[in-house]
Motif scaffolding. Structure first.
Motif, PDB file in Angstrom:
ATOM      1  N   ALA A  91      78.146   4.691  12.548  1.00  0.00           N
ATOM      2  CA  ALA A  91      77.031   4.430  13.452  1.00  0.00           C
ATOM      3  C   ALA A  91      76.436   3.051  13.209  1.00  0.00           C
ATOM      4  O   ALA A  91      76.079   2.330  14.146  1.00  0.00           O
ATOM      5  N   ALA A  92      76.358   2.699  11.928  1.00  0.00           N
ATOM      6  CA  ALA A  92      75.817   1.377  11.634  1.00  0.00           C
ATOM      7  C   ALA A  92      76.727   0.288  12.172  1.00  0.00           C
ATOM      8  O   ALA A  92      76.259  -0.742  12.698  1.00  0.00           O
ATOM      9  N   GLN A  93      78.014   0.520  12.047  1.00  0.00           N
ATOM     10  CA  GLN A  93      78.930  -0.486  12.584  1.00  0.00           C
ATOM     11  C   GLN A  93      78.808  -0.583  14.091  1.00  0.00           C
ATOM     12  O   GLN A  93      78.808  -1.672  14.664  1.00  0.00           O
ATOM     13  N   ASN A  94      78.729   0.562  14.733  1.00  0.00           N
ATOM     14  CA  ASN A  94      78.514   0.531  16.185  1.00  0.00           C
ATOM     15  C   ASN A  94      77.209  -0.165  16.527  1.00  0.00           C
ATOM     16  O   ASN A  94      77.133  -0.926  17.499  1.00  0.00           O
ATOM     17  N   CYS A  95      76.231   0.133  15.755  1.00  0.00           N
ATOM     18  CA  CYS A  95      74.928  -0.462  16.027  1.00  0.00           C
ATOM     19  C   CYS A  95      75.002  -1.975  15.928  1.00  0.00           C
ATOM     20  O   CYS A  95      74.460  -2.699  16.762  1.00  0.00           O
ATOM     21  N   ARG A  96      75.678  -2.416  14.892  1.00  0.00           N
ATOM     22  CA  ARG A  96      75.788  -3.869  14.742  1.00  0.00           C
ATOM     23  C   ARG A  96      76.599  -4.490  15.866  1.00  0.00           C
ATOM     24  O   ARG A  96      76.290  -5.584  16.338  1.00  0.00           O
ATOM     25  N   LYS A  97      77.603  -3.780  16.246  1.00  0.00           N
ATOM     26  CA  LYS A  97      78.399  -4.309  17.353  1.00  0.00           C
ATOM     27  C   LYS A  97      77.555  -4.412  18.623  1.00  0.00           C
ATOM     28  O   LYS A  97      77.606  -5.409  19.354  1.00  0.00           O
ATOM     29  N   ARG A  98      76.792  -3.374  18.856  1.00  0.00           N
ATOM     30  CA  ARG A  98      75.939  -3.414  20.049  1.00  0.00           C
ATOM     31  C   ARG A  98      74.911  -4.530  19.946  1.00  0.00           C
ATOM     32  O   ARG A  98      74.579  -5.185  20.932  1.00  0.00           O
ATOM     33  N   LYS A  99      74.441  -4.690  18.767  1.00  0.00           N
ATOM     34  CA  LYS A  99      73.457  -5.753  18.590  1.00  0.00           C
ATOM     35  C   LYS A  99      74.063  -7.115  18.935  1.00  0.00           C
ATOM     36  O   LYS A  99      73.447  -7.948  19.617  1.00  0.00           O
ATOM     37  N   LEU A 100      75.256  -7.296  18.451  1.00  0.00           N
ATOM     38  CA  LEU A 100      75.923  -8.558  18.772  1.00  0.00           C
ATOM     39  C   LEU A 100      76.157  -8.695  20.263  1.00  0.00           C
ATOM     40  O   LEU A 100      75.954  -9.773  20.844  1.00  0.00           O
ATOM     41  N   ASP A 101      76.608  -7.604  20.862  1.00  0.00           N
ATOM     42  CA  ASP A 101      76.825  -7.660  22.308  1.00  0.00           C
ATOM     43  C   ASP A 101      75.544  -7.995  23.045  1.00  0.00           C
ATOM     44  O   ASP A 101      75.538  -8.788  23.995  1.00  0.00           O
ATOM     45  N   THR A 102      74.479  -7.386  22.594  1.00  0.00           N
ATOM     46  CA  THR A 102      73.200  -7.648  23.254  1.00  0.00           C
ATOM     47  C   THR A 102      72.809  -9.114  23.121  1.00  0.00           C
ATOM     48  O   THR A 102      72.378  -9.756  24.087  1.00  0.00           O
ATOM     49  N   ILE A 103      72.996  -9.620  21.933  1.00  0.00           N
ATOM     50  CA  ILE A 103      72.632 -11.026  21.728  1.00  0.00           C
ATOM     51  C   ILE A 103      73.497 -11.926  22.594  1.00  0.00           C
ATOM     52  O   ILE A 103      73.020 -12.876  23.221  1.00  0.00           O
ATOM     53  N   ILE A 104      74.782 -11.606  22.641  1.00  0.00           N
ATOM     54  CA  ILE A 104      75.681 -12.448  23.437  1.00  0.00           C
ATOM     55  C   ILE A 104      75.303 -12.378  24.908  1.00  0.00           C
ATOM     56  O   ILE A 104      75.269 -13.386  25.610  1.00  0.00           O
ATOM     57  N   ASN A 105      75.038 -11.171  25.359  1.00  0.00           N
ATOM     58  CA  ASN A 105      74.653 -11.041  26.762  1.00  0.00           C
ATOM     59  C   ASN A 105      73.354 -11.782  27.052  1.00  0.00           C
ATOM     60  O   ASN A 105      73.203 -12.389  28.107  1.00  0.00           O
ATOM     61  N   LEU A 106      72.444 -11.696  26.112  1.00  0.00           N
ATOM     62  CA  LEU A 106      71.199 -12.415  26.319  1.00  0.00           C
ATOM     63  C   LEU A 106      71.429 -13.925  26.350  1.00  0.00           C
ATOM     64  O   LEU A 106      70.826 -14.645  27.154  1.00  0.00           O
ATOM     65  N   GLU A 107      72.290 -14.364  25.492  1.00  0.00           N
ATOM     66  CA  GLU A 107      72.594 -15.791  25.512  1.00  0.00           C
ATOM     67  C   GLU A 107      73.205 -16.193  26.837  1.00  0.00           C
ATOM     68  O   GLU A 107      72.861 -17.234  27.406  1.00  0.00           O
ATOM     69  N   LYS A 108      74.134 -15.386  27.285  1.00  0.00           N
ATOM     70  CA  LYS A 108      74.730 -15.694  28.587  1.00  0.00           C
ATOM     71  C   LYS A 108      73.679 -15.687  29.677  1.00  0.00           C
ATOM     72  O   LYS A 108      73.682 -16.520  30.576  1.00  0.00           O
ATOM     73  N   GLY A 109      72.800 -14.685  29.581  1.00  0.00           N
ATOM     74  CA  GLY A 109      71.748 -14.633  30.589  1.00  0.00           C
ATOM     75  C   GLY A 109      70.858 -15.858  30.559  1.00  0.00           C
ATOM     76  O   GLY A 109      70.481 -16.401  31.608  1.00  0.00           O
ATOM     77  N   VAL A 110      70.552 -16.302  29.356  1.00  0.00           N
ATOM     78  CA  VAL A 110      69.717 -17.498  29.242  1.00  0.00           C
ATOM     79  C   VAL A 110      70.437 -18.696  29.825  1.00  0.00           C
ATOM     80  O   VAL A 110      69.851 -19.509  30.550  1.00  0.00           O
ATOM     81  N   GLN A 111      71.710 -18.800  29.533  1.00  0.00           N
ATOM     82  CA  GLN A 111      72.462 -19.923  30.083  1.00  0.00           C
ATOM     83  C   GLN A 111      72.525 -19.861  31.595  1.00  0.00           C
ATOM     84  O   GLN A 111      72.405 -20.874  32.280  1.00  0.00           O
ATOM     85  N   ASP A 112      72.742 -18.651  32.098  1.00  0.00           N
ATOM     86  CA  ASP A 112      72.778 -18.525  33.552  1.00  0.00           C
ATOM     87  C   ASP A 112      71.446 -18.911  34.171  1.00  0.00           C
ATOM     88  O   ASP A 112      71.391 -19.595  35.199  1.00  0.00           O
ATOM     89  N   LEU A 113      70.392 -18.456  33.523  1.00  0.00           N
ATOM     90  CA  LEU A 113      69.081 -18.791  34.059  1.00  0.00           C
ATOM     91  C   LEU A 113      68.819 -20.291  34.002  1.00  0.00           C
ATOM     92  O   LEU A 113      68.253 -20.873  34.927  1.00  0.00           O
ATOM     93  N   ARG A 114      69.233 -20.892  32.926  1.00  0.00           N
ATOM     94  CA  ARG A 114      69.056 -22.340  32.841  1.00  0.00           C
ATOM     95  C   ARG A 114      69.847 -23.046  33.921  1.00  0.00           C
ATOM     96  O   ARG A 114      69.388 -24.005  34.526  1.00  0.00           O
ATOM     97  N   ARG A 115      71.047 -22.548  34.127  1.00  0.00           N
ATOM     98  CA  ARG A 115      71.871 -23.156  35.167  1.00  0.00           C
ATOM     99  C   ARG A 115      71.210 -22.997  36.526  1.00  0.00           C
ATOM    100  O   ARG A 115      71.170 -23.926  37.335  1.00  0.00           O
TER     101      ARG A 115
END
Length: 800
Positions: free
Chosen positions: A695-719
């Motif tokens: 579960a912790a590994q899944n959690c960390r993976k999700r956390k990373l995914d969330t961060i990546i998605n947020l980064e992409k979202g920020v980039q898209d918004l900036r664009r």
DNA sequence: GGTTGCTGTCATCTG
DNA sequence: GGCAGATGACAGCAA
């Protein structure tokens, strides 16, 4: 030997820059590949990228050619890459810092600077007296102290008009004057001058004869040539009589030559024209400044000819800044907002903003009203026709931040080095844009569009604020802002801060999830390395590592089981393996994209778990140790606590089963065996901890995914933000053009209208008002202005 | 020896 | 209320 090496190296760099300026892209990377490991080495090894498990390291990317992150060569590599980026950027005119750095690389001896008289007004402004003494001691001796600046400007203008012109006679004259110039220098200058010609800068820009005559103009007995020289020069810059550079004073009727003679006709003609250009470029509220400089000539080195220019321009006093409807602060906020978009494709249009960046010093003059700031712009303009070579001349020791931030540095406008660098920039503009019409280069669009001031007087246009001009002239405002108030270091710092403005506290330099940010800032903003792309590169390293691990496991006979490293595989699950389709070495890798698949039970569960619980390196050690140690001891030593406990408690089934069996089967399994309370408790703990671990590994993976998605979202918004701002700029530009068109049409209509007594309606007093119903009214401007203010008051009242 | 990232574990919360 | 999963926090380990 060292000298030859240095000479050869500098020659190569110069040649590379020349090729870049011409347009030939020089891929120096291929030449440097002998020193740096090629890409395939990353794949085939033995670079650290292949064997390093620290694939998250920022520097350990493909771009880094697999240099070990702790390698001492890494800094060397980055330094080389930075230089290469700068060299590459030369062929698409990145301003201004890149060029500046390049000029700094080519530091020429000080003697050349002084002897070649190519220092431009920068030096002249600073210590013109000394230069004057160097170049023309006789003239300086004849002139009084008050005319010292004149002479320096004469020198400057002389330089700016093409001290590098290649005509043989003049070149010979230059050689005579500049004995310190080596043949290589002259050849280089000649090549650069020809580039200017090839790039569109007409020969008349340099106006060699003028330069020659200007040089002779210092002689007191040849003052009569100034008139023809001035005329030639004016023709050279395609200015028409009656435009902003009109010679006859509209009010007093005084002609410029008379004033010049009264002021000291030894002033260079080129300088006069440059000052006129300058004045034409900054028409708003500058009369007072010019007059102020006239009253206090010690503030500027070019004050002698100021009165004539100030009186000459029938410039629109009808363009008060108070009429600017757009909030200046808001405009600047927009500019600053665009600055936040450095990692976007704004750089694609950065080249176009160079000219505007020059013109954008206008707000400085209008807002600050200081002679110092004005001097900056003026000198920049004076140097617009300076050839490219000039940028490579001086040994600049000034701080760059102050260069691009004249507002922050109150004395910036008086700094010679600053002016010189501005000239370097402008020279690039001139050559790159191939503009021979200096008015098109120097004058802001407003003046360009309404340059014929005598024929069509400019009427107040609410959309003609200088700031808006600076905004509307070019789309790329990033470089504009960079020049206005930000050095490259400041900008990169801002970028770094903006990178973390997602609120996620991402340390781009260290976080494994955001290497792209640092990568972007490390390379150029043009490298649109998205997060995913960078992760793909990063994944290449990770894949290789894990593939190797998988191979090792296969060889070791470890099947399935508890895989503590599968989180790495899972992290790769969102990486696009298509990036490696072209790499045969990667095709053979069986990627495990499943994060949490049920782990197959091993026939040797303990051993598999044991192997899985160790790192690859640890497993290698284990393999070696297994040959030396009894298996039981080795197993005990490497087992996890739960495994050891399970063995100690003689649990009849594997931990793998305990953890991964479904609840029903797990309960059934427990019921089949007669277990003590201690055993049951341990089994439940093992199951709980195993589940929690996954579960912790899944959690960390999700956390990373969330961060990546947020980064992409920020980039898209900036664009999106950048795109919207560009659109806004375009719309404002259209509005301004339409306003101007309407204004010109209104003037035309007014010129044809007559009142009851047959008198025309002066366009300066009347304007056309358009009703919503299509009606058109002739209204005095004062009334129109009052009516225009009323709605604002109403709105304010409503707000209150 | 300090730093950093990964991993396992515990405690706690939620559905 | 028990269970499974999620998650923050912490510690150990390795590079």
């Amino acid at each position: 030997m060292l000298y030859l090496k240095k000479y050869f190296t500098e020659g190569l760099i110069q040649f590379t820059i020349l090729l870049s300026l011409i347009g030939v892209r020089v891929d120096v990377d291929t030449y440097l590949s002998n020193q740096l490991p090629p890409l395939r080495e990353i794949i085939l090894g033995p670079s650290s990228a292949y064997t390093q498990t620290q694939f998250h390291n920022l520097r350990n990317t493909l771009d880094g050619y697999g240099i070990h992150p702790k390698s001492v060569d890494l800094d060397h590599f980055f330094a080389i890459r930075q230089l290469l980026n700068q060299v590459h950027s030369l062929d698409h005119l990145r301003v201004p810092s890149t060029e500046l750095s390049a000029w700094l690389v080519h530091r020429d001896p000080e003697t050349v600077v002084s002897a070649t008289s190519q220092s431009g007004p920068s030096i002249a402004l600073d210590n013109g007296g000394s230069l004057e003494d160097v170049n023309n001691p006789e003239a300086s001796a004849m002139r009084g102290a008050g005319s010292a600046s004149e002479s320096t400007y004469s020198l400057s203008g002389e330089d700016s008009l093409g001290a590098v012109a290649p005509e043989n006679s003049q070149e010979q004259a230059d050689r005579e004057d500049n004995d310190d110039l080596s043949k290589e220098d002259i050849d280089l200058i000649d090549i650069l001058w020809r580039q200017d010609i090839d790039l569109g800068a007409g020969r008349e820009v340099f106006n060699y004869s003028n330069r020659q005559k200007d040089g002779e103009a210092d002689k007191p007995n040849e003052e009569h040539e100034e008139a023809s020289v001035r005329e030639d020069w004016r023709n050279g810059i395609n200015l028409q009589e009656g435009q902003s550079l009109t010679v006859v004073d509209g009010e007093t009727g005084e002609s410029i030559p008379e004033q010049l003679s009264s002021l000291g006709a030894q002033t260079s003609m080129s300088l006069q024209e440059c000052l006129r250009l300058l004045e034409a470029t900054f028409p708003f509220g500058e009369e007072s400044e010019f007059q102020a400089t006239d009253a206090a000539p010690q503030l500027s080195g070019s004050t002698e000819d100021v009165p004539s220019t100030s009186q000459r321009l029938p410039l629109p006093d009808s363009l008060p800044q108070s009429d600017v409807p757009l909030d200046l602060e808001q405009q600047w906020q927009d500019i600053m907002a665009i600055m936040e978009l450095q990692d976007m494709d704004v750089n694609n249009t950065a080249e176009n903003s160079t000219l505007n960046s020059q013109n954008n010093t206008g707000p400085n003059t209008t807002e600050s009203g200081t002679v110092a700031n004005f001097g900056l712009s003026r000198s920049s303009l004076i140097n617009q026709d300076v050839s490219l070579h000039q940028a490579s001349l001086p040994s600049c020791s000034q701080d760059l931040p102050s260069l691009f931030n004249p507002e922050l540095d109150p004395s910036a406008g008086q700094r010679p080095a600053l002016l010189r660098l501005a000239s370097s920039n402008s020279s690039n503009i001139n050559s790159t844009f191939g503009a021979t019409n200096l008015t098109g280069l120097f004058l802001p669009p407003l003046l360009n569009s309404t340059s014929n001031l005598t024929s069509t007087p400019v009427l107040p246009d609410p959309f003609t604020s200088l700031l808006e001009e600076s905004m509307l002239d070019e789309i790329s405002l990033l470089d504009l802002a960079m020049e206005e108030g930000f050095s490259q270091a400041q900008a990169s710092q801002l970028e770094h801060e903006l990178d973390s403005d997602s609120g996620l506290s991402l340390d781009s330099g260290h976080s494994p999830v955001s290497p792209s940010n640092s990568e972007t800032s490390c390379s150029s903003a043009a490298s649109t390395s998205s997060t995913s792309a960078t992760f793909s590169e990063e994944g290449a390293v990770g894949y290789s590592t894990d593939s190797e691990a998988a191979t090792a496991e296969a060889e070791e006979g470890a099947v399935g089981g508890y895989q503590p490293e599968y989180s790495k595989l899972c992290r790769m699950s969102y990486q696009d393996p298509s990036h490696f389709h072209g790499l045969p070495q990667m095709d053979s890798i069986n990627h495990n994209h499943t994060y949490n698949l049920p782990l197959a039970s091993s026939s040797y569960p303990e051993h598999s778990q044991l192997l899985g619980s160790c790192s690859k390196k640890g497993r290698d050690k284990q393999l070696q140790q297994t040959k030396l140690q009894p298996p039981r001891d080795f197993i005990d030593k490497q087992s996890s606590r739960d495994e050891r406990r399970a063995r100690a408690m003689k649990i009849p089934f594997s931990n793998d089963k305990i953890v991964n069996l479904p609840v029903e089967e797990f309960n059934e399994l427990l019921s089949k065996h007669h277990l003590s309370e201690a055993q049951l408790s341990l089994i439940r703990d093992i199951r709980r901890r195993g589940k929690n671990k996954m579960a912790a590994q899944n959690c960390r993976k999700r956390k990373l995914d969330t961060i990546i998605n947020l980064e992409k979202g920020v980039q898209d918004l900036r664009r999106d933000k950048a795109r919207l701002l560009k659109e806004k700029v375009e719309y404002l530009r259209c509005i301004r053009q339409m306003k101007q068109k309407v204004e010109s049409l209104s003037q035309e209509v007014l010129s044809q209208l007559r009142d009851e007594e047959g008198r025309p309606y002066p366009a300066s007093e009347y304007s056309l008002q358009y009703g919503t119903d299509g009606s058109v009214l002739i209204m005095p401007r004062s009334m129109a202005a009052e009516e225009g203010r009323k709605p604002d008051k109403k709105q304010k009242d409503k707000k209150k």
